[in-house]
Design a protein around this motif. Structure first.
Motif, PDB file in Angstrom:
ATOM      1  N   GLU A   1      19.526  -8.577 -17.940  1.00 26.23           N
ATOM      2  CA  GLU A   1      20.466  -8.952 -16.877  1.00 26.23           C
ATOM      3  C   GLU A   1      20.152 -10.373 -16.408  1.00 26.23           C
ATOM      4  O   GLU A   1      19.058 -10.632 -15.931  1.00 26.23           O
ATOM      5  CB  GLU A   1      20.367  -7.997 -15.680  1.00 26.23           C
ATOM      6  CG  GLU A   1      20.728  -6.566 -16.000  1.00 26.23           C
ATOM      7  CD  GLU A   1      19.514  -5.664 -16.191  1.00 26.23           C
ATOM      8  OE1 GLU A   1      19.719  -4.463 -16.366  1.00 26.23           O
ATOM      9  OE2 GLU A   1      18.371  -6.157 -16.185  1.00 26.23           O
ATOM     10  N   HIS A   2      21.123 -11.243 -16.539  1.00 25.84           N
ATOM     11  CA  HIS A   2      20.904 -12.634 -16.119  1.00 25.84           C
ATOM     12  C   HIS A   2      20.833 -12.765 -14.600  1.00 25.84           C
ATOM     13  O   HIS A   2      20.330 -13.759 -14.085  1.00 25.84           O
ATOM     14  CB  HIS A   2      21.985 -13.542 -16.704  1.00 25.84           C
ATOM     15  CG  HIS A   2      21.895 -13.626 -18.192  1.00 25.84           C
ATOM     16  ND1 HIS A   2      20.890 -14.316 -18.831  1.00 25.84           N
ATOM     17  CD2 HIS A   2      22.646 -13.067 -19.168  1.00 25.84           C
ATOM     18  CE1 HIS A   2      21.035 -14.199 -20.132  1.00 25.84           C
ATOM     19  NE2 HIS A   2      22.087 -13.443 -20.370  1.00 25.84           N
ATOM     20  N   SER A   3      21.307 -11.757 -13.878  1.00 26.44           N
ATOM     21  CA  SER A   3      21.218 -11.775 -12.416  1.00 26.44           C
ATOM     22  C   SER A   3      19.764 -11.681 -11.949  1.00 26.44           C
ATOM     23  O   SER A   3      19.461 -11.964 -10.791  1.00 26.44           O
ATOM     24  CB  SER A   3      22.031 -10.626 -11.820  1.00 26.44           C
ATOM     25  OG  SER A   3      21.517  -9.378 -12.270  1.00 26.44           O
ATOM     26  N   ALA A   4      18.865 -11.299 -12.837  1.00 27.24           N
ATOM     27  CA  ALA A   4      17.446 -11.168 -12.475  1.00 27.24           C
ATOM     28  C   ALA A   4      16.895 -12.475 -11.921  1.00 27.24           C
ATOM     29  O   ALA A   4      16.062 -12.468 -11.011  1.00 27.24           O
ATOM     30  CB  ALA A   4      16.630 -10.724 -13.685  1.00 27.24           C
ATOM     31  N   LYS A   5      17.360 -13.594 -12.442  1.00 27.98           N
ATOM     32  CA  LYS A   5      16.865 -14.899 -11.986  1.00 27.98           C
ATOM     33  C   LYS A   5      17.226 -15.132 -10.519  1.00 27.98           C
ATOM     34  O   LYS A   5      16.408 -15.625  -9.737  1.00 27.98           O
ATOM     35  CB  LYS A   5      17.433 -16.008 -12.854  1.00 27.98           C
ATOM     36  CG  LYS A   5      17.035 -15.903 -14.315  1.00 27.98           C
ATOM     37  CD  LYS A   5      17.803 -16.912 -15.143  1.00 27.98           C
ATOM     38  CE  LYS A   5      17.713 -16.586 -16.613  1.00 27.98           C
ATOM     39  NZ  LYS A   5      18.578 -17.442 -17.409  1.00 27.98           N
ATOM     40  N   THR A   6      18.437 -14.766 -10.133  1.00 28.11           N
ATOM     41  CA  THR A   6      18.879 -14.946  -8.750  1.00 28.11           C
ATOM     42  C   THR A   6      18.147 -13.997  -7.814  1.00 28.11           C
ATOM     43  O   THR A   6      17.662 -14.396  -6.754  1.00 28.11           O
ATOM     44  CB  THR A   6      20.400 -14.706  -8.648  1.00 28.11           C
ATOM     45  OG1 THR A   6      21.056 -15.593  -9.554  1.00 28.11           O
ATOM     46  CG2 THR A   6      20.908 -14.941  -7.242  1.00 28.11           C
ATOM     47  N   VAL A   7      18.046 -12.732  -8.224  1.00 31.73           N
ATOM     48  CA  VAL A   7      17.346 -11.740  -7.410  1.00 31.73           C
ATOM     49  C   VAL A   7      15.885 -12.157  -7.242  1.00 31.73           C
ATOM     50  O   VAL A   7      15.335 -12.089  -6.135  1.00 31.73           O
ATOM     51  CB  VAL A   7      17.450 -10.335  -8.046  1.00 31.73           C
ATOM     52  CG1 VAL A   7      16.595  -9.324  -7.282  1.00 31.73           C
ATOM     53  CG2 VAL A   7      18.898  -9.876  -8.099  1.00 31.73           C
ATOM     54  N   LEU A   8      15.263 -12.600  -8.318  1.00 28.99           N
ATOM     55  CA  LEU A   8      13.867 -13.028  -8.255  1.00 28.99           C
ATOM     56  C   LEU A   8      13.696 -14.200  -7.296  1.00 28.99           C
ATOM     57  O   LEU A   8      12.759 -14.218  -6.496  1.00 28.99           O
ATOM     58  CB  LEU A   8      13.359 -13.394  -9.651  1.00 28.99           C
ATOM     59  CG  LEU A   8      11.905 -13.845  -9.740  1.00 28.99           C
ATOM     60  CD1 LEU A   8      10.965 -12.767  -9.211  1.00 28.99           C
ATOM     61  CD2 LEU A   8      11.550 -14.204 -11.178  1.00 28.99           C
ATOM     62  N   SER A   9      14.594 -15.161  -7.333  1.00 24.10           N
ATOM     63  CA  SER A   9      14.515 -16.306  -6.408  1.00 24.10           C
ATOM     64  C   SER A   9      14.559 -15.837  -4.958  1.00 24.10           C
ATOM     65  O   SER A   9      13.812 -16.334  -4.114  1.00 24.10           O
ATOM     66  CB  SER A   9      15.658 -17.287  -6.671  1.00 24.10           C
ATOM     67  OG  SER A   9      15.504 -17.898  -7.912  1.00 24.10           O
ATOM     68  N   ASP A  10      15.432 -14.872  -4.680  1.00 21.22           N
ATOM     69  CA  ASP A  10      15.515 -14.324  -3.320  1.00 21.22           C
ATOM     70  C   ASP A  10      14.220 -13.616  -2.929  1.00 21.22           C
ATOM     71  O   ASP A  10      13.742 -13.756  -1.803  1.00 21.22           O
ATOM     72  CB  ASP A  10      16.692 -13.343  -3.199  1.00 21.22           C
ATOM     73  CG  ASP A  10      18.046 -14.027  -3.288  1.00 21.22           C
ATOM     74  OD1 ASP A  10      18.112 -15.267  -3.114  1.00 21.22           O
ATOM     75  OD2 ASP A  10      19.038 -13.322  -3.541  1.00 21.22           O
ATOM     76  N   PHE A  11      13.648 -12.860  -3.860  1.00 19.16           N
ATOM     77  CA  PHE A  11      12.407 -12.144  -3.585  1.00 19.16           C
ATOM     78  C   PHE A  11      11.246 -13.110  -3.356  1.00 19.16           C
ATOM     79  O   PHE A  11      10.382 -12.856  -2.521  1.00 19.16           O
ATOM     80  CB  PHE A  11      12.073 -11.186  -4.719  1.00 19.16           C
ATOM     81  CG  PHE A  11      12.857  -9.895  -4.693  1.00 19.16           C
ATOM     82  CD1 PHE A  11      13.913  -9.689  -3.830  1.00 19.16           C
ATOM     83  CD2 PHE A  11      12.523  -8.874  -5.555  1.00 19.16           C
ATOM     84  CE1 PHE A  11      14.623  -8.504  -3.812  1.00 19.16           C
ATOM     85  CE2 PHE A  11      13.217  -7.670  -5.548  1.00 19.16           C
ATOM     86  CZ  PHE A  11      14.274  -7.488  -4.677  1.00 19.16           C
ATOM     87  N   ILE A  12      11.233 -14.198  -4.083  1.00 24.07           N
ATOM     88  CA  ILE A  12      10.171 -15.197  -3.889  1.00 24.07           C
ATOM     89  C   ILE A  12      10.317 -15.842  -2.521  1.00 24.07           C
ATOM     90  O   ILE A  12       9.334 -16.002  -1.790  1.00 24.07           O
ATOM     91  CB  ILE A  12      10.196 -16.253  -5.009  1.00 24.07           C
ATOM     92  CG1 ILE A  12       9.763 -15.609  -6.335  1.00 24.07           C
ATOM     93  CG2 ILE A  12       9.295 -17.440  -4.672  1.00 24.07           C
ATOM     94  CD1 ILE A  12       9.990 -16.487  -7.550  1.00 24.07           C
ATOM     95  N   ALA A  13      11.543 -16.182  -2.153  1.00 25.77           N
ATOM     96  CA  ALA A  13      11.790 -16.823  -0.854  1.00 25.77           C
ATOM     97  C   ALA A  13      11.377 -15.931   0.307  1.00 25.77           C
ATOM     98  O   ALA A  13      10.925 -16.425   1.347  1.00 25.77           O
ATOM     99  CB  ALA A  13      13.269 -17.202  -0.740  1.00 25.77           C
TER     100      ALA A  13
END
Length: 184
Positions: free
Chosen positions: A151-163
């Motif tokens: 899932e390419h959405s993983a990159k966006t979700v991961l960025s939110d989790f890091i923030a």
């Protein structure tokens, strides 16, 4: 399963293994990859990751206990141990070390050609700074292994989790041994 090996890494396991490495940035970390083989496409679908350790990487008895428990937990859902993930403690170290290679070899008792994912610390640091959004894992040392992020959405979700510093919520086997209340 012979020849070229294909692995699809799902969003949840990708996020878990990256957050595990972020929580313990100055330590080596490792964990187990869980999934199933799709016989029709000869692709291994990695659906979960179980963070194992950030300090006792080379202790085989601890690894063996964890593997048995993980196998028992996931086998009821038709899932099995399909690989291993590892992040080195040093920023400039992008090689799978001796201990990690031994663990990889040990994993073949559970799955014939296990995935071995190595986190790239330089990409991981760039991801934290918002500079880089490409996957931060590579498929170990075997050139015949194909790894794709499902899932390419993983990159966006991961960025939110890091923030939001969600990595602080990751609990591995070492944390559990230090304080059992973290699993309750």
């Amino acid at each position: 399963m012979g020849g070229e090996v294909k692995f699809q890494l799902g969003q949840n396991p990708y996020i878990k293994l990256v957050l595990h490495a972020l929580k313990h940035r100055v330590s080596s970390v490792n964990g187990i990859l869980i999934g199933r083989l799709d016989d029709a496409s000869s692709t291994v679908d990695i659906v979960d990751a179980v963070p194992l350790s950030h300090s006792q990487i080379g202790l085989l008895p601890t690894l063996e206990i964890a593997l048995i428990q993980v196998e028992e937990l996931f086998s009821a859902d038709g899932l099995s141990v399909v690989g291993y993930f590892h992040a080195n403690e040093r920023y400039d170290d992008s090689e799978l070390g001796k201990i990690a290679k031994k663990i990889r070899d040990h994993m073949s008792r559970y799955f014939p050609q296990p995935a071995v994912l190595l986190l790239d610390n330089k990409k991981l640091e760039a991801l934290c700074k918002g500079i880089h959004r490409e996957p931060v894992v590579q498929a170990g040392i075997d050139a015949s292994v194909q790894l794709t992020l499902k899932e390419h959405s993983a990159k966006t979700v991961l960025s939110d989790f890091i923030a939001t510093e969600k990595y602080e919520e990751i609990v591995d086997f070492d944390d559990y041994l230090d304080d059992i209340s973290k699993y309750v």
